[in-house]
Each structure stands twice: as structure tokens, then as C-alpha cells.
Write an enzyme that holds these catalytic residues in place. Structure first.
Site, PDB file in Angstrom:
ATOM      1  N   CYS A  79       0.808  -1.227   0.000  1.00 33.39           N
ATOM      2  CA  CYS A  79       0.000   0.000   0.000  1.00 33.39           C
ATOM      3  C   CYS A  79       0.838   1.273   0.000  1.00 33.39           C
ATOM      4  CB  CYS A  79      -0.926   0.010   1.214  1.00 33.39           C
ATOM      5  SG  CYS A  79      -1.939  -1.450   1.320  1.00 33.39           S
ATOM      6  N   HIS A 316      -9.437   2.728  -2.289  1.00 34.14           N
ATOM      7  CA  HIS A 316      -8.022   2.421  -2.069  1.00 34.14           C
ATOM      8  C   HIS A 316      -7.455   1.563  -3.204  1.00 34.14           C
ATOM      9  CE1 HIS A 316      -4.302   1.547  -0.198  1.00 34.14           C
ATOM     10  NE2 HIS A 316      -4.661   0.571   0.597  1.00 34.14           N
TER      11      HIS A 316
END
Lengths: 367, 105
Positions: A79, A316
Site C-alpha cells: 500500500c 483504495h
């Protein structure tokens, strides 16, 4: 050599599954449309931030967009790939190996990077909701954090996302909607979680002496901090994000600022508890009091934290998230964020992290 | 002998360096301190429960053994325990990922 952001773009985040090439090219096309005087031949380096399993994506993106860079490579770090890619691009310019670096992040909604299979210390509880629930329970236990305080994190991000045209979801949610959303674990509800989605974002980094050719209002990266404490989640303290604390201290020191000088910030709210812990560990509020800060921001309609809606509100797309955060702060510091604009923002901050904050990156930016 | 094959036999083991005698966790082939060879030995019990939560009626928690070996497993009997409670391994196995069940010590 100072490094400036001279252009940026973020495509609409969706729950669809466009090809990774389509996502990368779309953000690049939009950046070229947004940036004056930019020609493909100007670009020295193309960096692709993604967790996609396809190979050789930076040269592929270069060919598809007519760029023949000196440097073309992918950067994968779950991430945190986006902010890591920006730091790599910064380093190429600061070391004078490149003058102009195009950094493009992209992810498909369905991807293999949401679970870190390597981490056997998670036992059979491999999904991120399990570290999210452990952080939440420990914070509740130590600081008395309530479910309502957590719900306000989600409410604030969804409220901010309503003014973000790139967000995957611009629906308004009440505190009751969030409190009554599906319970995934004892400590996490569905609307406490960010959602993996498809999306892409791009940033153009240039050396300071070239910045004015491409933008009238360059934004500078003035502080960088990075820290990796481990790869396995269970090595973390459960109520504190050590990698974020360390990265923030490095970034503040390099930028010669203190936390209370930050006007606007994008932080990595993978779960609502993450936003509370990050705000505390960045030093923006004292430990255990982030819930009160978020409530105040919500009630006063203050967009200082996550003006684009963070991960919970915007979605996301893993490899694009850090780039989209940086694009938003650049836009804020240029005064170009329309309804999301934080007044007179001079100093901005981005915090991006991976795998339960086993690694973090913090950037300080200024106009 | 490896962490996974030992787990399949119901034994929870940790690698201890033949050279510097430090334990390496998570499992690896070499010592994370001096790169020496590791010899796998049983983990010393009991451990201490650090935190727990539940999903769909299944209680799970992080237990720390020997001050550095932390792992998530289910809590036997679905009886919620408080952090600080001493715990033992009731059973362990490996099927794509490690599977642990802890019980109150």
C-alpha cells in the site's frame, strides 16, 4: 537540488476492473492535458507504482505514451508503493541523474496485494481486518476510544469524499448508518474499512530550475521520512505506529517544521482506527485524543485532514493511493482544490503506509 | 525439519541459531542476527495473551511466547480472556497457513 511537483492527475476510482495498462495510460494522458509545455521527450524517468503481477509495466507505459526515458522501472511495496515511488523519483532528481520524472500509480480492484501471505505470524487470520480489529480493540482498551468516535472517522471521510470527483463513492452516511453497518468483527464494521478499487494517479517531479516551465505554482517536497520496522504485523505495538512516528520525525526535521505547523494532511485511513492512531503518532494531537479531534473537524466542517476523503471515502487502489494523496496535497497548496480547499494552506503532509504500518512514509510539502 | 513440517506434526517450534544461540522469528532458514544455521526446537510455554477479539462467535488473540514469538490463534472454548492471561498451545497444524488454538494455562 530542490524537487518540485509540476503536474498531477487522478482518474475516477471505480469498482470495475479495467486493464492495468488502461489505468496507467489514463492517468498519464490526464497529466499531460493538465500540464503546460510538457513533451514526451522531456521525461528522463518513468516510475510505475503498482502491485499488479504483470511484468515490465514502466517500459510498457513508456511505449504506449511515446516516451523513451533513460530510466523506466516498477516499484512494489504494497500500500506504500505510491509514496515510495515519489521518494525514488525525488532521489533521481536530487542526485542529478534525472531532471524530470513521471511517477504513475495504478491498481485494479481485484489484486493479490491485500493479504501478505508471507506473514505466518498472522496464523490463519491473514486478512487485514484482523490486524485492523486488533488495533481497534487495543486502542479502545488503553484509551477508552468509543465506537461512536470511530464512526465519526468514517463519517468525516465520506463527507469529504462528496466533493472529490475521483472518489469511488460519494454517498452521504450518517453516524447511524455507520454504527449500524454490517459487523465484520467484534471491533470493526463494514463502514470502518477502506475498499480496494481500481484507479490511477500520476505526479510530475521536476528539478526546481525547470519548474516554472510547466507550472505557475510549483509545490516543493521539503521533508521526507521513511521507516520499516518489520514485515510481520505481530511485531508491532498495538496502540502505536512506530514506523509512522519515526518517519514523521525524519520528515519534520528535514523540513524544519513542527507538527503544529501542518495546515492540511492526507493520511492512510485503511481502517477508521488507523486514522486515529496516525493523527496521534504524527503529533497532530496528543495520544488517545484523536477521536475528539475528528469529532471537532466533523462538526466544524474543517477539511484539514483527508480533504479528498482519505482511503475510506475515496477508495483504495493500492499502488495509486500514495500518488493520489500527494496529488491532493499539491492541489491544496496551489489553492486549486475547489470545494475541498483548505484556506491559506502553506504546509501539507502526506502519510502512506503498508501492512499494518510495518513501514511508513511521511512527506512534508510546501508552496 | 522446518517450522511448517513440525506444525503438521502438531509441534510448535522456533529456530535457534547454532552459532549465536538467538531465536529467529518469524521462521527462516538463517539466523536474523548473525546468518548462522538454525536448529528448530520446541517453543517454551506458557505464553501471554496480548490482545483478543472475535468474529462470528470465534474468539482469537495474539499470544507472545519467550518474549519475542508472537502469533495469532483461536481461543479454545470461545471463552474471552483478558490480556495478561497465561496461555498454552492446545493444538497446532499447518494448512496453507499456520493454525493455532490456545487454551488458558
Amino acid at each position: 537540488m530542490n524537487v518540485a511537483i509540476a503536474g498531477y492527475s487522478t482518474t475516477k476510482f471505480t469498482l470495475g476492473q479495467p486493464s492495468i495498462e488502461n489505468l496507467l495510460v489514463s492517468a498519464t494522458k490526464e497529466l499531460f492535458q493538465n500540464t503546460k509545455n510538457l513533451s514526451q521527450k522531456d521525461i528522463d524517468a518513468v516510475l510505475v507504482s503498482t502491485n499488479n503481477n504483470k511484468k515490465y509495466l514502466a517500459p510498457i507505459l513508456s511505449e504506449l505514451t511515446g516516451i523513451t526515458p533513460k530510466i523506466a522501472q516498477s516499484i512494489e511495496n504494497m500500500c506504500n508503493s505510491g509514496a515510495n515511488s515519489i521518494v525514488s523519483g525525488y532521489s533521481y532528481i536530487a542526485s542529478e541523474m534525472a531532471d524530470i520524472v513521471l511517477v504513475v500509480g495504478a491498481e485494479q480492484a481485484e489484486n493479490s496485494a491485500q493479504v501478505l501471505d508471507w506473514d505466518v505470524s498472522r496464523g490463519e487470520f491473514t486478512h487485514p481486518i484482523f490486524w485492523g480489529t486488533m488495533f481497534t480493540k487495543a486502542h479502545k482498551r488503553k484509551f477508552g476510544t468509543t465506537e461512536e468516535e470511530l464512526a465519526y472517522v468514517s463519517a468525516l471521510n465520506h463527507k469529504n469524499a462528496q466533493d472529490n470527483p475521483a472518489a469511488y463513492n460519494t454517498k452521504a452516511y450518517t453516524i447511524e448508518d455507520i454504527m449500524n453497518s454490517k459487523r465484520l468483527t467484534e471491533d470493526l464494521k463494514l463502514l470502518d474499512c477502506s475498499r480496494s478499487c481500481s484507479g490511477s494517479s500520476a505526479v510530475l517531479l521536476v528539478s526546481e530550475n525547470l519548474a516554472k516551465k510547466y507550472t505557475d505554482s510549483p509545490v516543493f517536497i521539503s521533508g521526507i521520512g521513511q521507516k520499516t520496522t518489520s514485515a510481520s504485523f505481530t511485531k508491532n505495538d498495538l496502540t502505536r505506529l512506530d514506523s509512522t512516528i519515526d518517519a514523521a520525525n525524519q520528515a519534520y526535521s528535514m523540513a524544519r517544521i513542527k507538527a503544529d505547523q501542518v495546515d492540511v494532511a492526507e493520511v492512510h485511513d485503511a481502517f477508521s482506527i488507523c486514522e486515529l492512531m496516525i493523527l496521534e503518532d504524527l503529533g497532530l494531537v496528543s495520544k488517545g485524543n484523536a477521536g475528539k479531534l475528528v469529532l471537532e473537524l466533523y462538526k466544524t466542517n474543517d477539511k484539514k485532514i483527508n480533504p479528498r476523503g482519505g482511503l475510506i471515502g475515496s477508495g483504495h487502489p493500492l499502488g495509486a493511493t500514495g500518488i493520489a494523496q500527494i496529488a491532493e496535497i499539491a492541489s491544496q497548496l496551489q489553492g486549486m482544490s475547489a470545494k475541498r480547499q483548505v484556506k491559506n494552506a502553506k504546509i501539507g503532509l502526506v502519510q502512506n503506509m503498508s501492512a499494518a504500518a510495518t513501514s511508513s512514509t511521511v512527506l512534508v510539502m510546501r508552496n | 525439519m522446518s517450522f511448517e513440517s513440525e506444525l503438521r506434526q502438531g509441534r510448535f517450534t522456533v529456530g535457534e541459531c547454532e552459532k549465536c544461540h538467538k531465536t529467529s522469528w518469524p521462521p527462516s532458514e538463517f539466523c536474523s542476527n548473525c546468518f548462522g544455521n538454525l536448529k528448530y526446537r520446541p517453543v517454551k510455554e506458557p505464553g501471554i495473551l496480548l490482545e483478543c477479539s472475535s468474529k462470528d462467535g470465534t474468539i482469537f488473540g495474539i499470544v507472545k511466547f519467550e518474549d519475542s514469538i508472537k502469533i495469532i490463534g483461536t481461543i479454545n472454548g470461545n471463552v474471552e480472556q483478558k490480556p495478561g492471561q497465561m496461555m498454552r498451545v492446545a493444538s497446532c497444524d499447518f494448512d496453507k497457513s499456520p493454525k493455532f488454538t490456545f487454551t488458558k494455562s
